[in-house]
Design an enzyme around this catalytic site. Structure first.
Site, mmCIF file in Angstrom:
data_model
loop_
_atom_site.group_PDB
_atom_site.id
_atom_site.type_symbol
_atom_site.label_atom_id
_atom_site.label_comp_id
_atom_site.label_asym_id
_atom_site.label_seq_id
_atom_site.Cartn_x
_atom_site.Cartn_y
_atom_site.Cartn_z
ATOM 1 N N ASP A 167 0.835 -1.205 0.000
ATOM 2 C CA ASP A 167 0.000 0.000 0.000
ATOM 3 C C ASP A 167 0.871 1.257 0.000
ATOM 4 O O ASP A 167 2.089 1.176 0.026
ATOM 5 C CB ASP A 167 -0.954 -0.014 1.208
ATOM 6 N N HIS A 479 1.338 -8.996 -3.252
ATOM 7 C CA HIS A 479 0.390 -7.885 -3.183
ATOM 8 C C HIS A 479 1.151 -6.559 -3.165
ATOM 9 O O HIS A 479 1.898 -6.275 -2.224
ATOM 10 C CB HIS A 479 -0.450 -8.037 -1.906
ATOM 11 N N ASP A 527 0.227 -17.645 -4.014
ATOM 12 C CA ASP A 527 0.967 -16.605 -4.743
ATOM 13 C C ASP A 527 0.032 -15.891 -5.713
ATOM 14 O O ASP A 527 0.160 -15.989 -6.921
ATOM 15 C CB ASP A 527 2.162 -17.226 -5.488
ATOM 16 N N GLU A 536 1.627 -10.418 0.840
ATOM 17 C CA GLU A 536 2.085 -9.041 0.701
ATOM 18 C C GLU A 536 3.600 -8.991 0.958
ATOM 19 O O GLU A 536 4.192 -9.961 1.452
ATOM 20 C CB GLU A 536 1.348 -8.121 1.694
#
Ligand code: 9MR
Length: 555
Positions: A167, A479, A527, A536
């Protein structure tokens, strides 16, 4: 359906150091010793032996046998282990096995820098991107970030630092731990490695240049003098809502806010500030002075406000919540004592390393001992003996955990549940083993620290290398907003050397919930880019990998 994990012969898919350890795991229901052979790239048999029956690896749900080819010490590429008709993934045996991974695991951090362009001349065309969050439209951050409405009436320039993970948030508690681990690996290491980063040509070791990028950001998060809660540190800065996937940082259009200060974040800055003050003293006096002063200011502020906790929940960013900060007080006190030698800080060290806790962004008590281990001259003889004893007890426990699992792993949760980021549990426990090896000279600790890398690189329940670009069956769909090739071919896959969070029994995302119901703990991993709770990346996980591969590279 039944998941296909490929060959039942599980090896470190990167390979092994010539000096060992050389161990592998074979999944089988047979209970008698079996013949194995090691073949080279030309398919010539170079070693043979018998497997050792083991039994059930409970956390993996597999019956296994063990293979030890330690007697074979020659270097080469393209080896395979063979049992019956089963053939392992190929691997190398080499003294410089970990050199490239050590370097690339550190270059993870440059790739995730905020507030600076990531240039093709360092990372190559695929990974180059524009600077994110410098207040250039459509970005709204990070040069002047307001507090969450109602929580303060100033804005701060909190540019720079590293994005936390997949993020666009930047969080102090784990962000400080990651920077701390880079400074500790600098102290551990005897040889500096050259990184492809803009500061490469200056006189400062590159790992310290990289950590400085984050430390400068962490110091910017401190509440300015004259404001209420002056000296405390804002817990985090992130978007008002989670940004969409496949979005480069420079394209993030959302409002970003500073979230209120917390005692935990404040003590993290006290700890990293103190370590920075000590480590940079001979490289960058100005930074060292700024760091130590920020650390002492933070410590005083935390003493005045010892129980301001980050709230759980929330949207747009991770909570990194923690309602027990006695461990953060103790770690900060230990780092401040290490930096200054002051008895007033020493008296506030209340924790030591414990096997059950290890360490993590939330549980920092053990870091007090790891801080003291770097400054033996500050301790009396008896204190030193006790410190080594405490660390050895923990190392013994991790060694026993590793030996008692068919897929050797120093991480063995007592409740039988793998947590979010379990791979960092493996790497951090291995770091404690490595430090115990340094302090005691015991070969079994060194060997266990190295064997932990076997787990991360493929000798595990799903035949998975959790590190991008390393191993035949590597994680490459982690991620990440920008490393999102599987969603948008215009974007790259993760940079090589990126560690996935790893198996998580909690199945805390929809993709894990859809695909992994009923999984044995060590198999709760997929995955796929959408599985943020198993797949992540994060700064505090890659810092653990960088520490361990630095150790392995110098072993
Ligand atoms: O590493 C964090 C883990 O310990 C927590 O259980 C989890 C849920 O709160 O959050 C992890 O950190 C994530 C953070 O909240 C947001 N950015 C990505 C981090 C790694 O997944």
């Amino acid at each position: 359906g039944v998941r296909d994990f490929g060959s039942p012969v599980r090896v470190n898919q990167l390979g092994y150091l010539p000096s060992g350890p050389h161990r592998a795991t074979y999944v089988t229901d047979q209970t008698t010793p079996l013949d194995w052979k090691l073949v080279d790239a030309g398919n010539q048999t170079v070693a043979v032996g018998k497997t050792t029956p083991y039994g059930l690896d409970a956390l993996a749900g597999d019956s296994v046998q063990l293979i030890d080819f330690g007697a074979y010490k020659r270097s080469g590429t393209g080896f395979k282990l063979v049992v019956g008709e089963h053939i392992s993934e190929p691997f190398d045996i080499a003294t410089n096995l970990y050199s490239k991974l050590r370097q690339e695991s550190l270059e993870y951090f440059y790739n995730n820098r905020s507030g600076i362009p990531i240039e093709a001349k360092y990372v190559g065309d695929a990974w180059a991107r524009e600077a994110g969050h410098l207040g250039v439209a459509p970005n709204k951050g990070d040069t002047s970030v307001p507090c969450v409405p109602g929580s303060c009436d100033y804005s701060l320039d909190v540019r720079g630092g590293w994005y936390d993970a997949g993020d666009h948030g930047k969080y102090v508690v784990n962000g400080a731990l990651a920077a701390w681990q880079l400074l500790d690996l600098y102290e551990e290491s005897e040889r500096n490695v050259s990184l492809k980063i803009p500061e490469n040509a200056n006189r400062v070791p590159d790992v310290l240049d990289e950590a400085k990028w984050q430390i400068d950001f962490l110091l910017r998060m401190q509440v300015p003098a004259g404001q209420p809660l002056a000296g405390m540190v804002h817990h985090k800065i992130h978007d008002v809502a989670w940004t969409g996937m496949a979005l480069a940082p420079a394209a993030d259009p959302q409002q970003r806010y500073l979230y209120p200060p917390s005692t935990a974040a404040t003590l993290n800055v006290a700890a990293i500030g103190a370590r920075c003050g000590r480590v940079y003293a001979r490289w960058d006096r100005a930074l060292a002075t700024r760091c130590l002063s920020a650390a002492q200011t933070a410590w005083k502020a935390a003493e005045l406000h010892p129980a301001i906790y980050a709230p759980g929940g929330g949207v747009g960013g991770g909570p990194y919540d923690d309602v027990k900060v006695t461990d953060e007080f103790s770690w900060a006190a230990a780092e401040l004592f290490a930096a200054t030698g002051k008895a007033s800080y020493k008296r506030r060290i209340t924790t030591g390393v414990k096997a059950a806790d290890g360490f993590s962004w939330q549980e920092t008590g053990g870091l007090a001992d790891l801080a003291l281990a770097r400054v033996p001259w500050r301790l009396s003889m008896i204190e030193r003996v006790k410190l080594v004893h405490r660390i050895s007890i923990v190392a013994d426990s991790y060694l026993a955990d590793l030996r008692s699992q068919g897929y050797a792993n120093p991480y063995k949760p007592a409740n039988g549940q793998y947590v979010w980021g379990s791979n960092s549990g493996t790497a951090n426990n291995a770091m404690i083993l490595a430090i115990a090896a340094d302090l005691t000279g015991r070969a079994s600790y060194r060997s266990a620290a190295l064997e932990s890398l076997d787990y991360l690189l493929g000798r595990n329940a799903i035949n998975q290398s959790y590190v991008t670009g390393y191993g035949e069956r590597d994680s490459h769909n982690q991620h990440h907003r920008f490393w999102s090739h599987s969603l948008n071919p215009a974007y790259p896959s993760p940079y090589p050397g990126s560690l996935a969070g790893g198996p998580n029994s909690g199945l805390q995302d929809p993709v894990a919930q859809r695909n992994l119901q009923g999984c044995a703990p060590a198999k709760c991993y997929i995955d796929e880019i959408g599985s943020y709770s198993t797949n992540e990346v994060a700064v505090n996980w890659n810092s653990a990998l960088a520490w361990l591969t630095t150790y392995a590279d110098e072993s």
